[in-house]
Design an enzyme around this catalytic site. Structure first.
Site, PDB file in Angstrom:
ATOM      1  N   ARG A 255       4.420 -20.254   0.370  1.00 45.64           N
ATOM      2  CA  ARG A 255       4.835 -19.284  -0.556  1.00 45.64           C
ATOM      3  C   ARG A 255       5.931 -19.626  -1.358  1.00 45.64           C
ATOM      4  NH1 ARG A 255       6.729 -14.151   2.292  1.00 45.64           N
ATOM      5  NH2 ARG A 255       8.432 -14.646   0.962  1.00 45.64           N
ATOM      6  N   HIS A 259       7.067 -12.262  -1.166  1.00 43.34           N
ATOM      7  CA  HIS A 259       6.091 -11.954  -0.392  1.00 43.34           C
ATOM      8  C   HIS A 259       4.988 -10.776  -1.423  1.00 43.34           C
ATOM      9  CE1 HIS A 259       3.089  -9.694   2.602  1.00 43.34           C
ATOM     10  NE2 HIS A 259       3.793  -8.718   2.214  1.00 43.34           N
ATOM     11  N   TYR A 268      16.085 -14.628   3.325  1.00 40.46           N
ATOM     12  CA  TYR A 268      15.426 -15.436   4.564  1.00 40.46           C
ATOM     13  C   TYR A 268      15.067 -16.887   3.900  1.00 40.46           C
ATOM     14  CZ  TYR A 268      11.091 -13.398   2.873  1.00 40.46           C
ATOM     15  OH  TYR A 268       9.981 -13.028   2.107  1.00 40.46           O
TER      16      TYR A 268
HETATM   17  C1  LIG Z   1      -1.729  -4.462  11.169  1.00 41.16           C
HETATM   18  C2  LIG Z   1      -0.527  -4.594  10.206  1.00 41.16           C
HETATM   19  N1  LIG Z   1       0.517  -4.812  10.610  1.00 41.16           N
HETATM   20  C3  LIG Z   1       1.630  -4.892   9.806  1.00 41.16           C
HETATM   21  C4  LIG Z   1       1.461  -4.894   8.490  1.00 41.16           C
HETATM   22  C5  LIG Z   1       2.551  -5.157   7.340  1.00 41.16           C
HETATM   23  N2  LIG Z   1       2.651  -6.664   6.869  1.00 41.16           N
HETATM   24  C6  LIG Z   1       2.177  -6.566   5.623  1.00 41.16           C
HETATM   25  S1  LIG Z   1       2.194  -8.110   5.000  1.00 41.16           S
HETATM   26  C7  LIG Z   1       2.412  -8.743   6.515  1.00 41.16           C
HETATM   27  C8  LIG Z   1       2.636 -10.092   6.596  1.00 41.16           C
HETATM   28  C9  LIG Z   1       1.363 -11.006   6.990  1.00 41.16           C
HETATM   29  O1  LIG Z   1       1.577 -12.310   6.483  1.00 41.16           O
HETATM   30  P1  LIG Z   1       0.342 -13.349   6.594  1.00 41.16           P
HETATM   31  O2  LIG Z   1      -0.813 -13.044   7.519  1.00 41.16           O
HETATM   32  O3  LIG Z   1       1.063 -14.870   6.806  1.00 41.16           O
HETATM   33  O4  LIG Z   1      -0.129 -13.107   5.413  1.00 41.16           O
HETATM   34  P2  LIG Z   1       0.421 -13.467   3.715  1.00 41.16           P
HETATM   35  O5  LIG Z   1       1.048 -12.082   3.316  1.00 41.16           O
HETATM   36  O6  LIG Z   1       1.536 -14.650   3.861  1.00 41.16           O
HETATM   37  O7  LIG Z   1      -0.615 -13.764   2.883  1.00 41.16           O
HETATM   38  C10 LIG Z   1       2.929  -7.734   7.390  1.00 41.16           C
HETATM   39  C11 LIG Z   1       3.412  -7.956   8.722  1.00 41.16           C
HETATM   40  C12 LIG Z   1       0.176  -4.764   8.001  1.00 41.16           C
HETATM   41  N3  LIG Z   1       0.043  -4.713   6.782  1.00 41.16           N
HETATM   42  N4  LIG Z   1      -0.728  -4.629   8.835  1.00 41.16           N
END
Ligand SMILES: Cc1ncc(C[n+]2csc(CCOP(=O)(O)OP(=O)(O)O)c2C)c(N)n1
Ligand SMILES: [Mg+2]
Length: 358
Positions: A255, A259, A268
């Site tokens: 990435r 985010h 970070y």
């Molecule tokens: C059930 C849930 N818990 C927490 C969140 C908050 N949250 C949003 S994005 C994220 C990180 C997800 O990371 P990843 O699965 O690696 O996907 P990426 O964003 O890197 O595509 C989190 C914890 C959420 N949206 N849904």
């Protein structure tokens, strides 16, 4: 016994580096296919870059940037048929562009406007899933249902590395494995879940290893190589249609953007690593490959960019031309039997917004 295919523990690649690593090719892709894939990448890239600008201009809300994820999205969708179902996460919000959905619909979604609520059956693209991994069981269920009906349709669910720590991922993967549902579990491993690095996410060597426990094959591809992604997805889809059940694809990338527009990764992330990764981002790598083959001219590349930019100009103009939504929608769709206090809350909201009362 199912296992992580030993030959595939290393990342599968097709595109070389123009130096010591030679270019490969994917059987069955014509020159026209190769150029169409390029058009798709540019379309997704342009959508993403314009969206960051629209966000800064206050024209869309918080936006989940997917810069350098385009090869995973375009390569995998190119291996599907129109009837196959796509279950996107917020990281693949614009993936339905590849099926011809107007940009205005997706931009409306990011504007929080009901014009962004599409009927999934019109595109065979499910709603964008923001809760992490909750769409994986939905995709498994849809795929199983298609199998029960004797249809040849498959489903693909996109999720991130962080999603592999969620219960929903495991429930969906297990269910799909047991039912031999025609499902592709597509993990975009961008090595970050907001500020959590993948090293803190799992003790497994690879995310594809998780497939073993569910009796399904797991493959690893270079997520920046659109052709490797295409080929791996085509194999998974072929296996699914032949009754072989699900496949998990782990596509590795990095990435290089925050985010989302609300995130400040400087707290970070190592900025030098980000700069290094940007040097071989997926669109540039594919353009270099096409040029080595003599398939892409400057004029053709420019024409594709102009087309995509125009699509975005039209998209944002159409989204902004939508009349303001009725605030009552927020309330009407929350409860089957609304508590009485909601009527007063709605009246307050209408007054604050200066919206006409219903
Ligand atoms: C059930 C849930 N818990 C927490 C969140 C908050 N949250 C949003 S994005 C994220 C990180 C997800 O990371 P990843 O699965 O690696 O996907 P990426 O964003 O890197 O595509 C989190 C914890 C959420 N949206 N849904
Ligand atoms: Mg991630």
């Amino acid at each position: 016994m199912a296992q992580v295919l030993p030959a595939e523990r290393d990342l599968r690649r097709v595109i070389g580096d123009g130096d010591g690593v030679p270019d490969g090719e994917v059987e069955g892709l014509s020159e026209q296919d190769l150029l169409e894939l390029h058009r798709w990448l540019v379309l997704l890239r342009t959508y993403d870059e314009r969206s960051v600008v629209y966000h800064r201009q206050g024209r869309i809300g918080t936006y989940a940037i997917y810069w350098n994820h385009e090869a995973m999205q375009a390569g995998s969708v190119y291996a599907l048929e129109r009837e196959d179902w796509i279950f996107p996460s917020y990281r693949e919000s614009a993936i339905a562009l590849l099926r011809g959905m107007p940009a205005s619909t997706i931009l409306s979604w990011w504007r929080g406007h009901p014009a962004g609520w599409w009927d999934p059956r019109d595109w065979n693209v499910a709603s964008i899933c923001v809760p992490i991994a909750t769409h994986v069981p939905h995709a498994a269920g849809l795929a199983w249902g298609k199998k029960l009906r004797g249809e040849r349709t498959c489903a693909i669910a996109y999720f991130g590395d962080g999603a592999t720590s969620e219960g929903s991922f495991h429930e969906g993967a297990n269910f799909a494995g047991v039912m031999r549902a025609p499902l592709v579990l597509f993990c975009n491993n961008n090595q970050w879940a907001i500020s959590t690095p993948v090293s803190a996410q799992t003790a497994a060597d690879t995310l594809a290893d998780k497939a073993v426990g569910y009796g399904i094959p797991g493959v690893r591809v270079d997520g920046g190589d659109v052709l490797a992604v295409y080929e791996a997805t085509r194999e998974a889809v072929t296996r699914a249609r032949a009754g072989g059940g699900p496949t998990m694809i782990e596509a590795l990338t990095y990435r290089v953007a925050p985010h989302a527009t609300a995130d400040d990764p400087s707290a970070y992330i190592d900025p030098q690593r980000v700069e290094e990764e940007k040097q071989h981002e997926c669109l540039g790598r594919y353009e270099a490959y096409l040029r080595r083959l003599g398939l892409l001219s400057d004029e053709a590349a420019e024409a594709v960019r102009v087309e995509a930019a125009e699509l975005m100009r039209t998209g944002i103009a159409e989204a902004e031309a939508e009349p303001p939504p009725d605030p009552g929608l927020v309330f009407e769709n929350a409860y089957a039997d609304p508590p009485p206090s909601l009527a007063a809350d709605l009246a307050d909201l209408r007054r604050i917004l200066g919206a006409p009362s219903a």
